[in-house]
Design a protein around this motif. Structure first.
Motif, PDB file in Angstrom:
ATOM      1  N   ALA A 169      27.798  38.661  42.814  1.00 18.39           N
ATOM      2  CA  ALA A 169      28.921  38.978  41.923  1.00 18.39           C
ATOM      3  C   ALA A 169      29.394  40.409  42.125  1.00 18.39           C
ATOM      4  O   ALA A 169      30.606  40.688  42.135  1.00 18.39           O
ATOM      5  CB  ALA A 169      28.503  38.748  40.478  1.00 18.39           C
ATOM      6  N   LEU A 170      28.451  41.342  42.296  1.00 18.76           N
ATOM      7  CA  LEU A 170      28.850  42.739  42.485  1.00 18.76           C
ATOM      8  C   LEU A 170      29.494  42.976  43.844  1.00 18.76           C
ATOM      9  O   LEU A 170      30.330  43.882  43.999  1.00 18.76           O
ATOM     10  CB  LEU A 170      27.618  43.652  42.328  1.00 18.76           C
ATOM     11  CG  LEU A 170      27.033  43.762  40.905  1.00 18.76           C
ATOM     12  CD1 LEU A 170      25.739  44.570  40.929  1.00 18.76           C
ATOM     13  CD2 LEU A 170      28.047  44.417  39.964  1.00 18.76           C
ATOM     14  N   ALA A 171      29.131  42.183  44.824  1.00 15.53           N
ATOM     15  CA  ALA A 171      29.683  42.365  46.173  1.00 15.53           C
ATOM     16  C   ALA A 171      31.075  41.772  46.317  1.00 15.53           C
ATOM     17  O   ALA A 171      31.736  42.004  47.338  1.00 15.53           O
ATOM     18  CB  ALA A 171      28.737  41.748  47.206  1.00 15.53           C
ATOM     19  N   ASP A 172      31.523  40.986  45.339  1.00 13.34           N
ATOM     20  CA  ASP A 172      32.848  40.360  45.414  1.00 13.34           C
ATOM     21  C   ASP A 172      33.879  41.277  44.751  1.00 13.34           C
ATOM     22  O   ASP A 172      33.909  41.403  43.520  1.00 13.34           O
ATOM     23  CB  ASP A 172      32.806  39.008  44.710  1.00 13.34           C
ATOM     24  CG  ASP A 172      34.116  38.242  44.866  1.00 13.34           C
ATOM     25  OD1 ASP A 172      35.011  38.734  45.582  1.00 13.34           O
ATOM     26  OD2 ASP A 172      34.233  37.150  44.258  1.00 13.34           O
ATOM     27  N   PRO A 173      34.741  41.933  45.542  1.00  9.89           N
ATOM     28  CA  PRO A 173      35.722  42.840  44.936  1.00  9.89           C
ATOM     29  C   PRO A 173      36.829  42.107  44.183  1.00  9.89           C
ATOM     30  O   PRO A 173      37.528  42.717  43.367  1.00  9.89           O
ATOM     31  CB  PRO A 173      36.276  43.599  46.145  1.00  9.89           C
ATOM     32  CG  PRO A 173      36.086  42.669  47.294  1.00  9.89           C
ATOM     33  CD  PRO A 173      34.840  41.891  47.007  1.00  9.89           C
ATOM     34  N   ALA A 212      36.396  39.503  42.158  1.00 13.21           N
ATOM     35  CA  ALA A 212      35.866  38.735  41.027  1.00 13.21           C
ATOM     36  C   ALA A 212      36.675  39.029  39.781  1.00 13.21           C
ATOM     37  O   ALA A 212      36.889  40.194  39.426  1.00 13.21           O
ATOM     38  CB  ALA A 212      34.402  39.080  40.809  1.00 13.21           C
ATOM     39  N   ASP A 213      37.134  37.953  39.124  1.00 12.81           N
ATOM     40  CA  ASP A 213      37.885  38.126  37.890  1.00 12.81           C
ATOM     41  C   ASP A 213      36.976  37.913  36.692  1.00 12.81           C
ATOM     42  O   ASP A 213      35.765  37.707  36.828  1.00 12.81           O
ATOM     43  CB  ASP A 213      39.079  37.167  37.851  1.00 12.81           C
ATOM     44  CG  ASP A 213      38.651  35.718  38.050  1.00 12.81           C
ATOM     45  OD1 ASP A 213      37.413  35.466  38.071  1.00 12.81           O
ATOM     46  OD2 ASP A 213      39.528  34.844  38.184  1.00 12.81           O
ATOM     47  N   ALA A 214      37.563  37.944  35.507  1.00  4.64           N
ATOM     48  CA  ALA A 214      36.767  37.823  34.275  1.00  4.64           C
ATOM     49  C   ALA A 214      36.098  36.461  34.173  1.00  4.64           C
ATOM     50  O   ALA A 214      34.939  36.362  33.745  1.00  4.64           O
ATOM     51  CB  ALA A 214      37.674  38.064  33.058  1.00  4.64           C
ATOM     52  N   GLU A 215      36.803  35.406  34.592  1.00  2.00           N
ATOM     53  CA  GLU A 215      36.218  34.069  34.504  1.00  2.00           C
ATOM     54  C   GLU A 215      35.024  33.928  35.441  1.00  2.00           C
ATOM     55  O   GLU A 215      34.005  33.319  35.102  1.00  2.00           O
ATOM     56  CB  GLU A 215      37.274  33.020  34.846  1.00  2.00           C
ATOM     57  CG  GLU A 215      36.787  31.581  34.709  1.00  2.00           C
ATOM     58  CD  GLU A 215      36.318  31.260  33.306  1.00  2.00           C
ATOM     59  OE1 GLU A 215      35.412  30.410  33.170  1.00  2.00           O
ATOM     60  OE2 GLU A 215      36.840  31.862  32.334  1.00  2.00           O
ATOM     61  N   ALA A 216      35.115  34.511  36.639  1.00  2.00           N
ATOM     62  CA  ALA A 216      33.991  34.464  37.584  1.00  2.00           C
ATOM     63  C   ALA A 216      32.797  35.223  37.037  1.00  2.00           C
ATOM     64  O   ALA A 216      31.647  34.791  37.166  1.00  2.00           O
ATOM     65  CB  ALA A 216      34.426  35.041  38.928  1.00  2.00           C
ATOM     66  N   LEU A 217      33.077  36.370  36.411  1.00  6.08           N
ATOM     67  CA  LEU A 217      31.968  37.141  35.838  1.00  6.08           C
ATOM     68  C   LEU A 217      31.330  36.398  34.661  1.00  6.08           C
ATOM     69  O   LEU A 217      30.113  36.468  34.478  1.00  6.08           O
ATOM     70  CB  LEU A 217      32.473  38.513  35.394  1.00  6.08           C
ATOM     71  CG  LEU A 217      32.921  39.453  36.523  1.00  6.08           C
ATOM     72  CD1 LEU A 217      33.449  40.765  35.948  1.00  6.08           C
ATOM     73  CD2 LEU A 217      31.762  39.736  37.482  1.00  6.08           C
ATOM     74  N   ARG A 218      32.159  35.694  33.869  1.00  4.52           N
ATOM     75  CA  ARG A 218      31.603  34.896  32.774  1.00  4.52           C
ATOM     76  C   ARG A 218      30.708  33.788  33.332  1.00  4.52           C
ATOM     77  O   ARG A 218      29.653  33.491  32.769  1.00  4.52           O
ATOM     78  CB  ARG A 218      32.726  34.308  31.927  1.00  4.52           C
ATOM     79  CG  ARG A 218      33.468  35.309  31.068  1.00  4.52           C
ATOM     80  CD  ARG A 218      34.349  34.602  30.053  1.00  4.52           C
ATOM     81  NE  ARG A 218      35.134  35.546  29.274  1.00  4.52           N
ATOM     82  CZ  ARG A 218      36.382  35.911  29.579  1.00  4.52           C
ATOM     83  NH1 ARG A 218      36.982  35.396  30.657  1.00  4.52           N
ATOM     84  NH2 ARG A 218      37.007  36.784  28.820  1.00  4.52           N
TER      85      ARG A 218
END
Length: 371
Positions: A171-175, A177-183
């Motif tokens: 998740a941290l390596a994906d620049p 990543a939106d809010a839904e992906a982080l959720r």
């Protein structure tokens, strides 16, 4: 010279002196037994006047002073002989004990595979050696089981931690990543955390069960089963598994929390390792001086030679038998530990059509109303 060596020498000294005293006493007894009759024999000499046909003199007899002097010299010479024989006999008797001590030191240093293996003759010391060999075998088995358990527990605890770390790193390596992906990542992280939390709780339950019973209360198995079933019906319904019970009063004594853990793990195991449209039947009854709790479930066919293995920690059948990773292989291990701590008899049989039938037999207790 160490204290252990001094103690061993002291024991040999005490035994040697005891044996020497016995040998010396025996020598004194024999000498007295022989010397007293000889001392009563005097040199025969005629007294008064006898006829010409009478015996006028005899040969030389026993000289009493010489006899006493010889006896005293013999007793003095017997002292070193008795001490030497006593020391030798004591050393012979203590030789197996020295072998036991030396081997026990080596085994305690970490070589649990070594045994005393005392041979003939069979006596009290060899019996002690056989008893110690049995003890060392049990210790070796216990240590091997402990090492195996620690290795499995470490693996089970490390797996969700490694998955959580990988999930967060991705998740941290994906620049982008939106809010839904982080959720979504947070939800998966919470699921891994819950998995680890359940595993820790199962390990604590196993440790508590193996610790033994700390309280003995009068309880009814039927009431405990009813309470556990009330919390499992929704789960069974979601999986399409039917629950049936035939509960009659079964009063026994034990730790209520441990007995509840036993019942819960039996029912959870029966529901988890089942198939759609399966069934689970729970019965409680009193037979003579015993109370029985029996849980029977449908499921996959289990080979007879695999049953005992399932009651060991982290032991499961092949994962492909149900295609899921629910469970840790600790449920039946907890059941086994609770049964042992309550001196209960655990009987398990594989059903020919699939599934298991597990019966726990405990001693009957007095109902509180009749106590």
């Amino acid at each position: 010279m160490t204290s252990q060596t001094l103690a061993r020498r002291s024991l040999q000294t005490r035994l040697g002196l005891a044996y020497a005293a016995g040998i010396y006493a025996a020598g004194v007894f024999v000498l007295v037994l022989v010397a007293v009759p000889l001392a009563s024999i005097n040199a025969a000499t005629p007294k008064g006047h006898f006829s010409s046909s009478a015996i006028t003199e005899t040969g030389p007899g026993i000289n009493l002073p010489q006899l006493l002097m010889g006896s005293a010299v013999a007793l003095v010479m017997l002292i070193p002989v008795a001490l030497a024989l006593g020391w030798f006999v004591a050393g012979r008797f203590l030789r197996p004990l020295r072998a036991i001590t030396v081997t026990a030191k080596i085994i305690s240093a970490g070589d649990l595979h070594r045994r005393l293996a005392l041979g003939e003759p069979t006596d009290e010391l060899t019996e002690l050696g056989h008893t110690l060999d049995d003890l060392f075998a049990r210790l070796q088995s216990s240590f091997d089981a402990q090492r195996h358990f620690v290795a499995n527990a470490s693996h089970e605890l490390r797996t969700p931690l490694a998955g959580l770390r990988t999930l967060l790193e991705v998740a941290l390596a994906d620049p982008d990543a939106d809010a839904e992906a982080l959720r979504s990542v947070c939800r998966e992280a919470l699921a891994l955390g819950e998995h680890q939390e359940r595993l820790v709780q199962a390990l604590l339950a196993l440790a508590t069960s193996e610790r033994g019973v700390t309280r003995w209360d009068i309880l009814d198995l039927a009431h405990i089963v009813e309470a556990v079933l009330a919390t499992r019906r929704d789960q069974a319904t979601q999986k399409g598994i039917g629950l049936t019970e035939h509960l009659t009063p079964a009063v026994t004594t034990g730790d209520p929390r441990l007995i509840e853990s036993l019942v819960a793990n039996l029912i959870d195991n029966a529901i988890r390792h089942n198939h759609a449209d399966g069934h689970v039947k729970i019965t409680t009854q009193t037979s003579g001086t015993q109370v029985d709790l029996t849980v029977t479930n449908s499921g996959p066919v289990i080979p007879d030679n695999q049953i005992q293995r399932l009651f060991q920690p982290f032991q499961k059948l092949a994962p492909e038998r149900h295609g899921r990773r629910d469970g840790y292989g600790l449920g039946l291990a907890i059941v086994h530990a609770v049964a042992q701590s309550h001196h209960a008899t655990l009987t398990t049989s594989a059903r020919p059509e699939g599934g298991l039938s597990i019966t726990v037999q405990l001693a009957q207790g007095s109902h509180p109303n009749h106590a």
